[in-house]
Design an enzyme around this catalytic site. Structure first.
Site, PDB file in Angstrom:
ATOM      1  CD  GLU A   1      -2.704   1.476   2.393  1.00 50.01           C
ATOM      2  OE1 GLU A   1      -2.417   0.873   3.441  1.00 50.01           O
ATOM      3  OE2 GLU A   1      -3.580   2.350   2.327  1.00 50.01           O
TER       4      GLU A   1
ATOM      5  CD  GLU B   1       2.281   8.415   4.958  1.00 45.33           C
ATOM      6  OE1 GLU B   1       1.268   7.961   4.418  1.00 45.33           O
ATOM      7  OE2 GLU B   1       2.698   9.575   4.733  1.00 45.33           O
TER       8      GLU B   1
ATOM      9  CG  ASP C   1       8.591  10.568  -2.177  1.00 44.99           C
ATOM     10  OD1 ASP C   1       8.110   9.906  -3.124  1.00 44.99           O
ATOM     11  OD2 ASP C   1       8.356  11.775  -2.003  1.00 44.99           O
TER      12      ASP C   1
ATOM     13  CG  ASP D   1      -1.580  13.387  -0.811  1.00 41.62           C
ATOM     14  OD1 ASP D   1      -2.570  13.198  -0.078  1.00 41.62           O
ATOM     15  OD2 ASP D   1      -0.408  13.388  -0.383  1.00 41.62           O
TER      16      ASP D   1
ATOM     17  CE  LYS E   1      -1.593  25.530  -7.347  1.00 43.59           C
ATOM     18  NZ  LYS E   1      -0.597  26.183  -6.513  1.00 43.59           N
TER      19      LYS E   1
ATOM     20  CG  ASP F   1     -12.014  11.843  -2.277  1.00 43.87           C
ATOM     21  OD1 ASP F   1     -10.870  11.341  -2.229  1.00 43.87           O
ATOM     22  OD2 ASP F   1     -12.206  13.078  -2.265  1.00 43.87           O
TER      23      ASP F   1
ATOM     24  CD  GLU G   1      -6.401   5.666   8.303  1.00 44.18           C
ATOM     25  OE1 GLU G   1      -5.787   4.836   8.977  1.00 44.18           O
ATOM     26  OE2 GLU G   1      -6.055   5.975   7.155  1.00 44.18           O
ATOM     27  CE1 TYR G   2      -6.607  10.967   4.923  1.00 40.94           C
ATOM     28  CE2 TYR G   2      -7.693  12.412   3.344  1.00 40.94           C
ATOM     29  CZ  TYR G   2      -6.729  12.204   4.310  1.00 40.94           C
ATOM     30  OH  TYR G   2      -5.895  13.232   4.667  1.00 40.94           O
ATOM     31  CD  GLU G   3     -13.093   2.686   1.238  1.00 40.37           C
ATOM     32  OE1 GLU G   3     -11.994   2.255   1.642  1.00 40.37           O
ATOM     33  OE2 GLU G   3     -13.807   2.059   0.455  1.00 40.37           O
TER      34      GLU G   3
HETATM   35  C1  SAM Z   1      -4.866  11.477   1.562  1.00 45.26           C
HETATM   36  S1  SAM Z   1      -3.853  10.439   2.530  1.00 45.26           S
HETATM   37  C2  SAM Z   1      -4.689   8.846   2.456  1.00 45.26           C
HETATM   38  C3  SAM Z   1      -4.267   7.938   3.566  1.00 45.26           C
HETATM   39  C4  SAM Z   1      -4.865   6.515   3.526  1.00 45.26           C
HETATM   40  N1  SAM Z   1      -4.396   5.786   2.368  1.00 45.26           N
HETATM   41  C5  SAM Z   1      -6.368   6.529   3.546  1.00 45.26           C
HETATM   42  O1  SAM Z   1      -6.981   6.162   2.538  1.00 45.26           O
HETATM   43  O2  SAM Z   1      -6.934   6.872   4.579  1.00 45.26           O
HETATM   44  C6  SAM Z   1      -2.464  10.180   1.447  1.00 45.26           C
HETATM   45  C7  SAM Z   1      -1.232   9.705   2.160  1.00 45.26           C
HETATM   46  O3  SAM Z   1      -0.248   9.356   1.190  1.00 45.26           O
HETATM   47  C8  SAM Z   1       1.017   9.824   1.609  1.00 45.26           C
HETATM   48  N2  SAM Z   1       1.836  10.023   0.395  1.00 45.26           N
HETATM   49  C9  SAM Z   1       1.592  10.930  -0.589  1.00 45.26           C
HETATM   50  N3  SAM Z   1       2.528  10.855  -1.543  1.00 45.26           N
HETATM   51  C10 SAM Z   1       3.396   9.859  -1.161  1.00 45.26           C
HETATM   52  C11 SAM Z   1       4.584   9.333  -1.718  1.00 45.26           C
HETATM   53  N4  SAM Z   1       5.091   9.821  -2.864  1.00 45.26           N
HETATM   54  N5  SAM Z   1       5.213   8.336  -1.065  1.00 45.26           N
HETATM   55  C12 SAM Z   1       4.705   7.864   0.113  1.00 45.26           C
HETATM   56  N6  SAM Z   1       3.589   8.348   0.703  1.00 45.26           N
HETATM   57  C13 SAM Z   1       2.937   9.327   0.080  1.00 45.26           C
HETATM   58  C14 SAM Z   1       0.712  11.106   2.357  1.00 45.26           C
HETATM   59  O4  SAM Z   1       1.747  11.469   3.261  1.00 45.26           O
HETATM   60  C15 SAM Z   1      -0.583  10.732   3.067  1.00 45.26           C
HETATM   61  O5  SAM Z   1      -0.355  10.192   4.347  1.00 45.26           O
END
Ligand code: SAM
Length: 211
Positions: A41, A66, A93, A115, A119, A151, A189-191
């Site tokens: 994930e 993460e 990352d 995310d 843009k 979403d 969580e977001y879902e």
């Molecule tokens: C909007 S949150 C969604 C969290 C979780 N997957 C959920 O559905 O509840 C997106 C997460 O992805 C992480 N993230 C974004 N870009 C990333 C990357 N390039 N590598 C690792 N994590 C990343 C962010 O730090 C954030 O915690």
């Protein structure tokens, strides 16, 4: 998320779960976890999906990635309440993906509520951008899949177009995923937040086409 003073010490005190040098395990994840299939994930947030899925499917390995260490520490803290041997966490990352996994090593990649980076100039940061898709294609097994939930209709549209331009076959698609029961799939969580707001969840599953 605000900086948490306890985050780094907690992450550093669990090298059994938090993999500090994932590149050193490239090609060895299945052996390490004692499994035949690996799910990853990317962007696990606070870890609800990672933890629930590892419980639901203990026969698989579950690797969460993460980039925000404060968020990753929350995921680790939850995971430590009921630790399972089939779980690992990479705090970094996803740009490092190519160094961490060898060719064909992963079976499923989950992109949950990534995310959206709305843009145009930031499109390369989207986890379903073509550059990421090339890395995923290489790391996935011959019948490997990407499963995305979001979403965000614009991110979903971007992903569908991006996938169509690369060697992926669309296997499943829903514009209201939680309309039906899906006991095999955990809620993130977001879902849960979007479900509480009665908003639709978009979901796509794409299988790798071998060239
Ligand atoms: C909007 S949150 C969604 C969290 C979780 N997957 C959920 O559905 O509840 C997106 C997460 O992805 C992480 N993230 C974004 N870009 C990333 C990357 N390039 N590598 C690792 N994590 C990343 C962010 O730090 C954030 O915690």
């Amino acid at each position: 998320m605000r900086k948490k003073t306890w985050a780094l010490p907690l992450l550093q005190s669990h090298p059994d779960i938090v993999v500090e040098h994932p590149e050193q395990l490239c090609g060895q994840w299945k052996e390490l976890l004692g499994v035949n299939e690996i799910s990853v994930e990317i962007g696990c947030g606070k870890g609800d999906y990672w933890i629930s899925m590892a419980k639901k499917h203990p026969e698989r390995g579950w690797i969460a990635i993460e980039k925000d260490y404060n968020v990753a520490a929350v995921a680790l803290r939850k995971m430590l309440e009921h630790p399972l041997r089939n779980m690992r966490l990479i705090v970094g990352d996803a740009k490092g993906f190519d160094q961490w996994f060898s060719e064909g090593e992963i079976d499923v990649i989950h992109l949950n509520f990534s995310d959206p980076w709305p843009k145009k100039g930031h499109s390369k940061r989207r986890l379903s951008h073509g550059e990421f898709l090339t890395s995923y294609h290489r790391a996935l097994a011959a019948d490997g899949e990407i499963r995305m939930k979001t979403d965000n209709s614009q991110l979903f549209e971007f992903t569908c177009v991006s996938m169509a331009q690369h060697p992926w076959k669309l296997m499943e698609m829903s514009v209201d995923f939680r309309r039906d029961e899906h006991p095999e799939d955990a809620i993130t969580e977001y879902e849960q937040r979007f479900m509480d707001l009665n908003m639709p969840i978009y979901r796509g599953v794409w299988r790798k086409i071998n060239e």
